[in-house]
Each structure stands twice: as C-alpha cells, then as structure tokens.
Write an enzyme that holds these catalytic residues in place. Structure first.
Site, PDB file in Angstrom:
ATOM      1  N   ASN A  24      84.365 -26.328  58.282  1.00  0.00           N
ATOM      2  CA  ASN A  24      83.457 -26.915  57.294  1.00  0.00           C
ATOM      3  C   ASN A  24      83.752 -26.210  55.976  1.00  0.00           C
ATOM      4  O   ASN A  24      83.277 -25.094  55.733  1.00  0.00           O
ATOM      5  CB  ASN A  24      82.001 -26.717  57.721  1.00  0.00           C
ATOM      6  CG  ASN A  24      81.016 -27.337  56.756  1.00  0.00           C
ATOM      7  OD1 ASN A  24      81.385 -27.808  55.675  1.00  0.00           O
ATOM      8  ND2 ASN A  24      79.745 -27.317  57.112  1.00  0.00           N
ATOM      9  N   LYS A  31      83.102 -22.331  56.765  1.00  0.00           N
ATOM     10  CA  LYS A  31      82.490 -21.997  58.052  1.00  0.00           C
ATOM     11  C   LYS A  31      83.431 -22.491  59.147  1.00  0.00           C
ATOM     12  O   LYS A  31      84.041 -23.554  59.015  1.00  0.00           O
ATOM     13  CB  LYS A  31      81.128 -22.677  58.197  1.00  0.00           C
ATOM     14  CG  LYS A  31      80.086 -22.231  57.188  1.00  0.00           C
ATOM     15  CD  LYS A  31      78.790 -23.009  57.398  1.00  0.00           C
ATOM     16  CE  LYS A  31      77.752 -22.651  56.346  1.00  0.00           C
ATOM     17  NZ  LYS A  31      76.513 -23.445  56.499  1.00  0.00           N
ATOM     18  N   ARG A 109      84.726 -31.283  58.985  1.00  0.00           N
ATOM     19  CA  ARG A 109      83.590 -31.995  58.430  1.00  0.00           C
ATOM     20  C   ARG A 109      83.999 -32.554  57.066  1.00  0.00           C
ATOM     21  O   ARG A 109      84.441 -31.820  56.193  1.00  0.00           O
ATOM     22  CB  ARG A 109      82.400 -31.046  58.242  1.00  0.00           C
ATOM     23  CG  ARG A 109      81.178 -31.758  57.652  1.00  0.00           C
ATOM     24  CD  ARG A 109      80.214 -30.781  57.029  1.00  0.00           C
ATOM     25  NE  ARG A 109      79.040 -31.480  56.476  1.00  0.00           N
ATOM     26  CZ  ARG A 109      78.316 -31.038  55.470  1.00  0.00           C
ATOM     27  NH1 ARG A 109      78.626 -29.890  54.885  1.00  0.00           N
ATOM     28  NH2 ARG A 109      77.281 -31.718  55.037  1.00  0.00           N
ATOM     29  N   HIS A 198      74.247 -36.096  56.428  1.00  0.00           N
ATOM     30  CA  HIS A 198      73.776 -35.379  57.629  1.00  0.00           C
ATOM     31  C   HIS A 198      73.971 -36.223  58.887  1.00  0.00           C
ATOM     32  O   HIS A 198      73.261 -36.064  59.875  1.00  0.00           O
ATOM     33  CB  HIS A 198      72.288 -34.997  57.506  1.00  0.00           C
ATOM     34  CG  HIS A 198      71.977 -34.040  56.414  1.00  0.00           C
ATOM     35  ND1 HIS A 198      70.822 -34.110  55.670  1.00  0.00           N
ATOM     36  CD2 HIS A 198      72.661 -32.976  55.914  1.00  0.00           C
ATOM     37  CE1 HIS A 198      70.793 -33.142  54.773  1.00  0.00           C
ATOM     38  NE2 HIS A 198      71.905 -32.446  54.905  1.00  0.00           N
ATOM     39  N   HIS A 226      65.652 -34.221  59.373  1.00  0.00           N
ATOM     40  CA  HIS A 226      66.564 -33.084  59.215  1.00  0.00           C
ATOM     41  C   HIS A 226      66.093 -32.315  57.985  1.00  0.00           C
ATOM     42  O   HIS A 226      66.332 -32.732  56.840  1.00  0.00           O
ATOM     43  CB  HIS A 226      67.999 -33.586  59.031  1.00  0.00           C
ATOM     44  CG  HIS A 226      68.997 -32.499  58.777  1.00  0.00           C
ATOM     45  ND1 HIS A 226      69.922 -32.096  59.717  1.00  0.00           N
ATOM     46  CD2 HIS A 226      69.226 -31.732  57.677  1.00  0.00           C
ATOM     47  CE1 HIS A 226      70.675 -31.128  59.211  1.00  0.00           C
ATOM     48  NE2 HIS A 226      70.264 -30.890  57.968  1.00  0.00           N
ATOM     49  N   ASN A 229      67.650 -26.818  53.525  1.00  0.00           N
ATOM     50  CA  ASN A 229      67.626 -26.786  52.066  1.00  0.00           C
ATOM     51  C   ASN A 229      67.939 -28.176  51.522  1.00  0.00           C
ATOM     52  O   ASN A 229      67.357 -28.634  50.552  1.00  0.00           O
ATOM     53  CB  ASN A 229      68.633 -25.761  51.542  1.00  0.00           C
ATOM     54  CG  ASN A 229      68.446 -25.481  50.066  1.00  0.00           C
ATOM     55  OD1 ASN A 229      67.332 -25.229  49.605  1.00  0.00           O
ATOM     56  ND2 ASN A 229      69.521 -25.545  49.304  1.00  0.00           N
ATOM     57  N   ARG A 259      66.693 -30.074  45.214  1.00  0.00           N
ATOM     58  CA  ARG A 259      66.874 -31.463  44.777  1.00  0.00           C
ATOM     59  C   ARG A 259      65.544 -32.187  44.739  1.00  0.00           C
ATOM     60  O   ARG A 259      64.684 -31.982  45.597  1.00  0.00           O
ATOM     61  CB  ARG A 259      67.831 -32.198  45.713  1.00  0.00           C
ATOM     62  CG  ARG A 259      69.218 -31.609  45.789  1.00  0.00           C
ATOM     63  CD  ARG A 259      70.081 -32.364  46.789  1.00  0.00           C
ATOM     64  NE  ARG A 259      71.232 -31.571  47.177  1.00  0.00           N
ATOM     65  CZ  ARG A 259      71.763 -31.576  48.400  1.00  0.00           C
ATOM     66  NH1 ARG A 259      71.253 -32.343  49.354  1.00  0.00           N
ATOM     67  NH2 ARG A 259      72.798 -30.813  48.678  1.00  0.00           N
ATOM     68  N   ASP A 300      62.680 -21.181  49.677  1.00  0.00           N
ATOM     69  CA  ASP A 300      62.586 -20.655  51.043  1.00  0.00           C
ATOM     70  C   ASP A 300      61.185 -20.948  51.556  1.00  0.00           C
ATOM     71  O   ASP A 300      60.197 -20.410  51.029  1.00  0.00           O
ATOM     72  CB  ASP A 300      62.870 -19.154  51.044  1.00  0.00           C
ATOM     73  CG  ASP A 300      62.954 -18.575  52.452  1.00  0.00           C
ATOM     74  OD1 ASP A 300      62.184 -18.998  53.331  1.00  0.00           O
ATOM     75  OD2 ASP A 300      63.796 -17.670  52.654  1.00  0.00           O
ATOM     76  N   MET A 301      61.077 -21.794  52.580  1.00  0.00           N
ATOM     77  CA  MET A 301      59.768 -22.195  53.081  1.00  0.00           C
ATOM     78  C   MET A 301      58.968 -21.009  53.594  1.00  0.00           C
ATOM     79  O   MET A 301      57.729 -20.990  53.499  1.00  0.00           O
ATOM     80  CB  MET A 301      59.936 -23.251  54.183  1.00  0.00           C
ATOM     81  CG  MET A 301      58.636 -23.868  54.654  1.00  0.00           C
ATOM     82  SD  MET A 301      57.668 -24.680  53.339  1.00  0.00           S
ATOM     83  CE  MET A 301      58.687 -26.138  53.023  1.00  0.00           C
ATOM     84  N   ARG A 302      59.639 -19.998  54.119  1.00  0.00           N
ATOM     85  CA  ARG A 302      58.917 -18.807  54.593  1.00  0.00           C
ATOM     86  C   ARG A 302      58.208 -18.102  53.440  1.00  0.00           C
ATOM     87  O   ARG A 302      57.056 -17.674  53.577  1.00  0.00           O
ATOM     88  CB  ARG A 302      59.886 -17.848  55.290  1.00  0.00           C
ATOM     89  CG  ARG A 302      60.482 -18.387  56.581  1.00  0.00           C
ATOM     90  CD  ARG A 302      61.677 -17.586  57.032  1.00  0.00           C
ATOM     91  NE  ARG A 302      62.768 -17.685  56.057  1.00  0.00           N
ATOM     92  CZ  ARG A 302      63.983 -17.187  56.239  1.00  0.00           C
ATOM     93  NH1 ARG A 302      64.271 -16.543  57.356  1.00  0.00           N
ATOM     94  NH2 ARG A 302      64.927 -17.320  55.317  1.00  0.00           N
ATOM     95  N   GLY A 350      62.832 -27.615  59.857  1.00  0.00           N
ATOM     96  CA  GLY A 350      62.298 -28.431  60.937  1.00  0.00           C
ATOM     97  C   GLY A 350      62.195 -27.696  62.251  1.00  0.00           C
ATOM     98  O   GLY A 350      61.252 -27.896  63.026  1.00  0.00           O
ATOM     99  N   GLU A 351      63.156 -26.818  62.515  1.00  0.00           N
ATOM    100  CA  GLU A 351      63.172 -26.080  63.784  1.00  0.00           C
ATOM    101  C   GLU A 351      62.269 -24.861  63.777  1.00  0.00           C
ATOM    102  O   GLU A 351      61.787 -24.438  64.837  1.00  0.00           O
ATOM    103  CB  GLU A 351      64.605 -25.641  64.108  1.00  0.00           C
ATOM    104  CG  GLU A 351      65.560 -26.788  64.388  1.00  0.00           C
ATOM    105  CD  GLU A 351      67.012 -26.343  64.448  1.00  0.00           C
ATOM    106  OE1 GLU A 351      67.242 -25.154  64.778  1.00  0.00           O
ATOM    107  OE2 GLU A 351      67.906 -27.146  64.150  1.00  0.00           O
ATOM    108  N   GLU A 402      75.714 -29.391  64.694  1.00  0.00           N
ATOM    109  CA  GLU A 402      76.711 -30.221  64.036  1.00  0.00           C
ATOM    110  C   GLU A 402      78.134 -29.817  64.415  1.00  0.00           C
ATOM    111  O   GLU A 402      79.022 -30.665  64.502  1.00  0.00           O
ATOM    112  CB  GLU A 402      76.514 -30.159  62.528  1.00  0.00           C
ATOM    113  CG  GLU A 402      75.197 -30.781  62.083  1.00  0.00           C
ATOM    114  CD  GLU A 402      74.918 -30.613  60.602  1.00  0.00           C
ATOM    115  OE1 GLU A 402      75.336 -31.505  59.831  1.00  0.00           O
ATOM    116  OE2 GLU A 402      74.299 -29.602  60.227  1.00  0.00           O
TER     117      GLU A 402
END
Length: 432
Positions: A24, A31, A109, A198, A226, A229, A259, A300-302, A350-351, A402
C-alpha cells in the site's frame, strides 16, 4: 493465469508459490504485509514512513511463529525505491526474501480504478497507463500507487503484479446512484460520477457480517460504516454495493477527521468570491482543515471524548455533528435497501469507539435498531454482535482486514487452479 516459474536450485523439489506480498504505497509511506495463503496467516508486516525526509522510519514486525519484537530503522530513505528495497532487506533477514520461489505475486492497493476496472487485474503496460489516466480524479493517491508498482516491478520483473482497486466493489451501483445531476456530456467528458472508495473494506466487512449472521452474502442486506480518519458508508444488497457515500473523490459523504464530507457546492464559489481564496486554498480547507479538526481542533476521537467528559462544548458540538451525519446516512440507506439485516461498524473509530456506536444507533429503535450497553462496551478483535436478541436489525462490530482482502483477491487471480489450495475465495470476491 499462473505465476512465472522461478528457477529451482539443483537437487531441490519444485515449490508451489503460496505467498502474497501486499503493498500500500502512499505519497510518503509504504505499508506492507506478507501472507501465507495456505492458511491466510501473516508472516511479516511493516511500515516505512516519512519517505524523502531526514527523519524517515521503518518499523518491521516478524509475525511467523509469534513472539518476535519489531525492528526499527531511522534515518533518510530517499524515495519509494529505497523504501521497498529496505523492506525487502528486512523480509530477507527473516528468511522471507522477495527472491523466494514461494512468493506467488505482489498485490497492490490502487485507490482509483474508474469504471474500467471492476475486479483485481494483473498489471500490464496498458493497465498502468489507464491508472495514470485516472490521476486527475485521484491526484493524491494514484501517483503514489503507480510509484509502488513500478518499483516492485523492477525488484521482481518475473512476478505477477496485481492491482486491487478501492473503487471496484462500488462499480455495481446503478446509474441512478452513481450519476450526478449535471449535464451528461460534461460529466462523461470529464469522468464525473460517484466512484466510492474503501471498497476492499466494504467488501470484506459485508461478507464477514453475513458470516456472523450465519447466512450467505447474497441473502443479506448490510449498511457498512467504515469509520476511520477517512470515513464512508455503503449500502450492500445481497453482496453487491448499491450506494456509497464517497463520490468522485474521497471528500464527499460523512464527517471525517480532516474532510468536510457533504457540503453545499456553492460554498466553494462563496469562498472564492467573498474570501478571495484560490481553488487550491479551498481544496486544502475542505480536505485537510475541515471535519473534526476544523470543528474542534482534534481529529482523534479518543481525545474528543476526553474533552467532552471534561465539559468542552466545542468538542461536544463536533461529536454531535459527526453523529448527526451518521444517522442521516443510516436512515437514507435503510430507505435505499428497503430491508436491512445488519448495520456493521468497522475501521479505527468504528471498531474501538463504543460511544460513537451507541450514539449513532440511539433513537433508531423504530427502525428495529438497538445496542446492548454491555455488549457494546466489550473490546475484542473478533467480529461480534452488539445488539440485543430482540432487535429486528443486527448491529455488528467487524474488524476490517483490507490486506487480507487484497491478498485473497490477488491469489485467487494468479494461483494455479489445480493446486487444491484455499485461494481465499471467502475473503475475496473476484467478480465484484
């Protein structure tokens, strides 16, 4: 198609290729994962980041056998060619070199495949030219993907290189969903339509959700969320995508980390006329300075949840806007599908974010949706249901994979049909 044979050392038995290297390639990162497709296990993984900088970093993790510590390199890595060669050296140090006769193919990818590529494709000169022709609609992604392909081809010119496209899963959308309501000739001349992204994640998660329900994919309608970020939603009817939130580019749809997602197109004209912003400045604003980071300064949602717990009103508003957009898409896609069997959360947010899942489903009881607080609070790397037994529509958390999806599709395309090996078909639908 079968893989090109690699000359065997004299006196050794022929080796049936069964490994796939997944690459990727981003604009400044690579990656990679090496997988054994006999049991779809990971042999090694790694990340090269900040390519082209003095502070380049490679982290390589040997996974075969377990227990091995990650190895790290720091220092300048000039370009993608140097990055892939460094990754190859790390793999070779584990006895997993790219010259191994066990390597069947390299799967890449590729973010944008347009309408021409609706399935994984062995890369030829003509395929590469078409990926290049799509650069104008994926200027941040396809050039980096192309660089990774060319570098890998130079390292192993004898090996099949396979492109697996983010957009492929969404090519099953009907024209009524894929078309924008603009002049047809202009749209066709400039390839303007909804492509979606995605796709490997949406394909994988929708099938895994059906498996979790004990049903075949063709018997299940799923809304996949999904949420990372980058974030996107899809409506999947009987294993086929019929609608998705991202469009010509990954900007449309849900509120994301940086975004904006859906926005009145006239905002662009307004900013140009009233604020004097250039096209490039508006592009940067909507793609890099909007979404959660634009609303509250954090993506960062946390961190956002921590700030909310401390009474931060700006963070709370950003969260509410994020959730409001999610609810809109759940409701819209329920209408598109007509019957919903499951809503599946996946990717980083989501996870891992129970508050996001709880808030997104709250108030949708009349749609047959509910979340069990106890099940939702459980942290696990396994697919699981978080809805109570009485709920008419299942709510699931399905970790995406993925890399496995890309490896499965790649191996299914290049593996000899008479090997008797598992090609990973349940993790790879070749004719999306």
């Amino acid at each position: 198609m079968t893989t090109s044979p690699i000359p065997q050392h004299e006196g050794t038995a022929p080796v049936e290729p069964h490994r796939v290297l997944v690459l990727n390639s981003g604009s400044s990162s690579v990656k990679y994962q090496l997988l054994d497709m006999r049991d779809r296990s990971r042999l090694a993984s790694g990340l090269v980041e900040r390519i082209g900088e003095e502070t380049s970093r490679l982290v390589h993790t040997p996974l075969a056998g377990g227990g091995a510590e990650p190895r790290e390199r720091t220092g300048p890595i000039a370009d993608h060619d140097a990055a892939l060669k460094a990754a190859a050296e790390e793999l070779a140090a584990d006895g997993l070199g790219l010259d191994s006769p066990e390597l069947a193919a390299i799967g890449h990818r590729v973010v944008h495949g347009g309408l021409k590529f609706s399935a994984p494709t062995v890369i030829t000169d003509e395929v590469l030219k078409e990926i290049e022709r799509l650069v104008p609609v994926a200027p941040l992604h396809n050039p980096a993907n192309i660089t990774g392909i060319r570098t890998a081809q130079a390292l192993r010119p004898d090996l099949p290189q396979v492109a697996v496209f983010d957009t492929a899963f969404h090519t099953t959308m009907p024209e009524s969903a894929a078309r924008y309501a603009i002049d047809v000739e202009t749209a066709d001349a400039h390839r303007i339509r909804r492509y979606g992204f995605h796709g490997t994640s949406h394909a994988y998660v929708s099938r895994k959700t059906a498996e979790l329900l004990g049903k075949a994919p063709e018997d299940v309608n799923v809304i996949v969320l999904h949420l990372g970020n980058g974030a996107s939603a899809s409506a999947v009817a009987g294993g086929r995508c019929v609608e998705t939130s991202m469009g010509l580019t990954p900007l449309e749809g849900l509120v994301m980390g940086t975004r904006s997602g859906d926005i009145d197109p006239a905002v662009v004209f307004h900013l140009k006329r009233v604020a004097g912003m250039s096209t490039d400045e508006v592009d940067v604003l909507l793609n890099k300075k909007s979404g959660l980071v634009g609303l509250c300064g954090d993506n960062d949602m946390r961190e956002i949840r921590r700030r909310i717990e401390e009474g931060d009103e700006q963070a709370a508003l950003a969260f509410d806007i994020y959730i409001h957009r999610l609810k809109k898409y759940i409701g819209a896609y329920a209408a598109v599908l007509g019957r919903v069997d499951a809503v599946a959360f996946t990717a980083g947010v989501g996870e891992n974010s129970a508050p996001v899942r709880e808030a997104a489903i709250a108030g949708l009881e009349e749609f047959g949706l509910a979340v069990d607080a106890g099940l939702n609070a459980v942290r696990s790397g396994e697919p699981r249901l978080i809805s109570p037994e009485y709920a008419r529509v299942a709510v699931a958390v399905v970790p995406t994979d993925e890399e496995l999806e890309i490896a499965g599709q790649t191996f299914a395309l290049v593996a000899p049909s008479d090997t008797g090996q598992d090609t990973g078909q349940d993790a790879a639908q070749v004719d999306n």
